[in-house]
Write an enzyme that holds these catalytic residues in place. Structure first.
Site, PDB file in Angstrom:
ATOM      1  CG  ASN A  20      -1.908   1.089   1.255  1.00  0.00           C
ATOM      2  OD1 ASN A  20      -1.852   2.004   0.418  1.00  0.00           O
ATOM      3  ND2 ASN A  20      -2.825   1.058   2.203  1.00  0.00           N
ATOM      4  NE  ARG A  29      -6.595   1.397   0.070  1.00  0.00           N
ATOM      5  CZ  ARG A  29      -6.638   2.587   0.655  1.00  0.00           C
ATOM      6  NH1 ARG A  29      -5.563   3.112   1.177  1.00  0.00           N
ATOM      7  NH2 ARG A  29      -7.767   3.236   0.716  1.00  0.00           N
ATOM      8  CG  HIS A  42     -13.515   3.587   3.187  1.00  0.00           C
ATOM      9  ND1 HIS A  42     -14.206   4.480   3.969  1.00  0.00           N
ATOM     10  CD2 HIS A  42     -12.197   3.850   3.391  1.00  0.00           C
ATOM     11  CE1 HIS A  42     -13.343   5.262   4.605  1.00  0.00           C
ATOM     12  NE2 HIS A  42     -12.116   4.908   4.261  1.00  0.00           N
ATOM     13  NE  ARG A  77     -10.570  12.722   3.327  1.00  0.00           N
ATOM     14  CZ  ARG A  77     -10.543  11.409   3.212  1.00  0.00           C
ATOM     15  NH1 ARG A  77     -11.656  10.732   2.956  1.00  0.00           N
ATOM     16  NH2 ARG A  77      -9.428  10.740   3.340  1.00  0.00           N
ATOM     17  CG  ASP A 106      -6.875  10.617  17.914  1.00  0.00           C
ATOM     18  OD1 ASP A 106      -5.951  10.054  17.323  1.00  0.00           O
ATOM     19  OD2 ASP A 106      -7.554  10.070  18.816  1.00  0.00           O
ATOM     20  CG  ASN A 133     -10.550   0.284  18.531  1.00  0.00           C
ATOM     21  OD1 ASN A 133     -10.415  -0.860  18.968  1.00  0.00           O
ATOM     22  ND2 ASN A 133      -9.927   0.700  17.441  1.00  0.00           N
ATOM     23  CD  GLU A 173      -9.006  -1.120   3.935  1.00  0.00           C
ATOM     24  OE1 GLU A 173      -9.352  -0.342   3.047  1.00  0.00           O
ATOM     25  OE2 GLU A 173      -8.524  -0.732   5.017  1.00  0.00           O
TER      26      GLU A 173
HETATM   27  P1  AMP Z   1      -8.401   4.602  11.295  1.00  0.00           P
HETATM   28  O1  AMP Z   1      -8.344   5.721  10.324  1.00  0.00           O
HETATM   29  O2  AMP Z   1      -9.318   3.493  10.886  1.00  0.00           O
HETATM   30  O3  AMP Z   1      -7.044   4.104  11.713  1.00  0.00           O
HETATM   31  O4  AMP Z   1      -9.057   5.196  12.641  1.00  0.00           O
HETATM   32  C1  AMP Z   1      -8.472   6.266  13.343  1.00  0.00           C
HETATM   33  C2  AMP Z   1      -9.484   6.808  14.328  1.00  0.00           C
HETATM   34  O5  AMP Z   1      -9.849   5.770  15.250  1.00  0.00           O
HETATM   35  C3  AMP Z   1      -8.944   7.964  15.154  1.00  0.00           C
HETATM   36  O6  AMP Z   1      -9.928   8.992  15.247  1.00  0.00           O
HETATM   37  C4  AMP Z   1      -8.736   7.333  16.509  1.00  0.00           C
HETATM   38  O7  AMP Z   1      -8.868   8.246  17.561  1.00  0.00           O
HETATM   39  C5  AMP Z   1      -9.896   6.334  16.545  1.00  0.00           C
HETATM   40  N1  AMP Z   1      -9.700   5.344  17.599  1.00  0.00           N
HETATM   41  C6  AMP Z   1      -8.783   4.381  17.681  1.00  0.00           C
HETATM   42  N2  AMP Z   1      -8.896   3.722  18.866  1.00  0.00           N
HETATM   43  C7  AMP Z   1      -9.915   4.301  19.543  1.00  0.00           C
HETATM   44  C8  AMP Z   1     -10.521   4.096  20.824  1.00  0.00           C
HETATM   45  N3  AMP Z   1     -10.110   3.146  21.637  1.00  0.00           N
HETATM   46  N4  AMP Z   1     -11.551   4.890  21.172  1.00  0.00           N
HETATM   47  C9  AMP Z   1     -11.991   5.874  20.343  1.00  0.00           C
HETATM   48  N5  AMP Z   1     -11.459   6.113  19.135  1.00  0.00           N
HETATM   49  C10 AMP Z   1     -10.441   5.343  18.732  1.00  0.00           C
END
Ligand code: AMP
Length: 399
Positions: A7, A88, A177, A238, A279, A331, A381
């Site tokens: 990727n 990818r 996605h 975004r 985040d 999560n 993926e």
């Molecule tokens: P991704 O782009 O799929 O890697 O997801 C990233 C997002 O997942 C970020 O906003 C992280 O803060 C959120 N994330 C990961 N672990 C947790 C968690 N335990 N609780 C809340 N958000 C999470």
């Protein structure tokens, strides 16, 4: 068979080496900051890991380093031992609705798609071309993020715009996605022991990028990302859906240029635009301290997801399941709780205790009286890329 999954981003290269069909992961890793002063190299193999910083000029040099590390740690003697490489690729336009073996013609078409995906396809091509230059004989496969959504009906993928825009300029909804929505829908069928054809589901990929997908009998019938990944849900940075007229208003009435507005819509909007954090973990932590701005960003995010679920539910004769995936979907118990509490009209009942359990395994989180199943299914993926590459290549290669 040994299949390397790649990727490639503009300055990064993620890799995972599989032994197929067993799906054993022999090694995986990531090189970041390619062509910057010092690149970060991470390699994980057989419960060990290796880290180093080093200047790496380009993707071809990065691949050379991966090959040398594979030799050093006894993982492979050289890339010549590879039976295939799976890539990818973000945008396959209307040309690709299936994983495809890469040849000169395919590369040409991926090049043509750069106009539609200027941020992603050039990086994906860097990975393909670097591997071709190093190892021209190894077959390569492209798995497109858009391919799964090629099953959408015209009423889902056409915008209500002058039809020449579609016919001449390719302006339509493509969806992204796709590999993730494909994976979790197949996992759902496997885990619930049902025929994929009998399942109607809404898949929610909630991560830094986020999209919803309505899946009927294993096929995408609608999805929230559109011509680009900007449309749809509120994301990390975004905006998701907006009134496009605001772009012209801003350009006309402020000092913002189109270029700046485009940047802001992609990089300074979404959760970040509202509360300065993209985040979800940080946002939840701020909410727990009573931060009103973070709560507002959270509420806007939840409301948009709920609106998509409501809209998609009405597309089906019956709805069997809602799937949560992506970093947030997998999560965040808080996000799942807040989304599902709006879904009473659909007969959705969350089991709050099951929802709180944190696990990396797929699981159900609905109560026994829920009329729709709720699943948390970690996405993978790379698994799809390895499996699809294997499926295409197994007849080409003698083991
Ligand atoms: P991704 O782009 O799929 O890697 O997801 C990233 C997002 O997942 C970020 O906003 C992280 O803060 C959120 N994330 C990961 N672990 C947790 C968690 N335990 N609780 C809340 N958000 C999470």
């Amino acid at each position: 068979m040994r299949i390397l999954v790649l990727n490639a981003g503009s300055s990064s290269l993620k890799f995972k080496l599989y032994k197929m069909p067993q799906k054993d992961i022999l090694a995986y890793g990531l090189i970041e900051k390619i062509s910057e002063e010092l690149a970060d190299i991470h390699l994980f193999f057989a419960k060990s890991n290796y880290k180093k910083q080093k200047y790496i000029k380009d993707h071809q040099k990065a691949l050379k380093i991966v090959e040398a590390l594979f030799l050093e740690f006894g993982i492979l003697k050289s890339f010549e031992e590879l039976d295939g490489v799976g890539h990818r690729v973000v945008h396959g336009g209307e040309a690709f609705s299936e994983p495809t073996i890469i040849d000169d013609e395919v590369i040409k078409v991926i090049h043509q798609m750069i106009a539609l995906a200027p941020l992603h396809n050039p990086s994906n091509l860097l990975g393909i071309e670097a591997m071709r230059a190093l190892n021209p004989k190894t077959p390569q496969v492209a798995i497109f993020d858009t391919a799964f959504h090629q099953s959408m009906p015209k009423s889902a993928y056409l915008y209500a715009l002058p039809k020449e825009w579609y016919e001449r300029y390719g302006v339509r909804r493509y969806g992204f996605h796709g590999t993730s929505h494909f994976f979790v829908s197949r996992q759902l069928a496997k885990l619930s022991n049902r025929d994929l054809k009998d399942i109607n589901a809404i898949s929610l990929h909630l991560g830094n990028g986020a999209s919803a997908c309505a899946i009927e009998g294993g096929c995408s019938i609608d999805t929230s990302m559109g011509f680009t990944p900007l449309e749809g849900l509120v994301m990390g940075s975004r905006s998701g859906d907006i009134d496009s007229e605001l772009i012209f208003y801003l350009e006309r009435s402020t000092k913002l240029t189109f270029k700046q507005i485009e940047w802001d819509l992609n990089h300074a909007s979404g959760l970040k635009g509202i509360c300065s954090d993209n985040d979800m973990r940080t946002i939840q932590e701020r909410i727990s301290r009573g931060d009103k701005e973070a709560k507002l960003a959270f509420d806007i995010f939840i409301r948009r997801v709920v609106k998509y679920i409501g809209g998609y539910a009405m597309l089906f004769k019956s709805l069997d399941a809602i799937i949560f995936t992506g970093g947030i979907g997998e999560n965040s118990a808080l996000v799942r709780e807040h989304i599902t509490k709006h879904l009473g009209l659909l007969g959705v009942v969350l089991d709050k205790e099951l929802n709180k359990i944190s696990s990396s395994l797929p699981r159900v989180i609905h109560a026994s009286n829920s009329s729709i199943e709720l699943w948390v299914i970690p996405t993978d993926e790379e698994d799809v890329i390895a499996k699809e590459s294997f499926r295409l290549l197994k007849n080409l290669v003698k083991e």
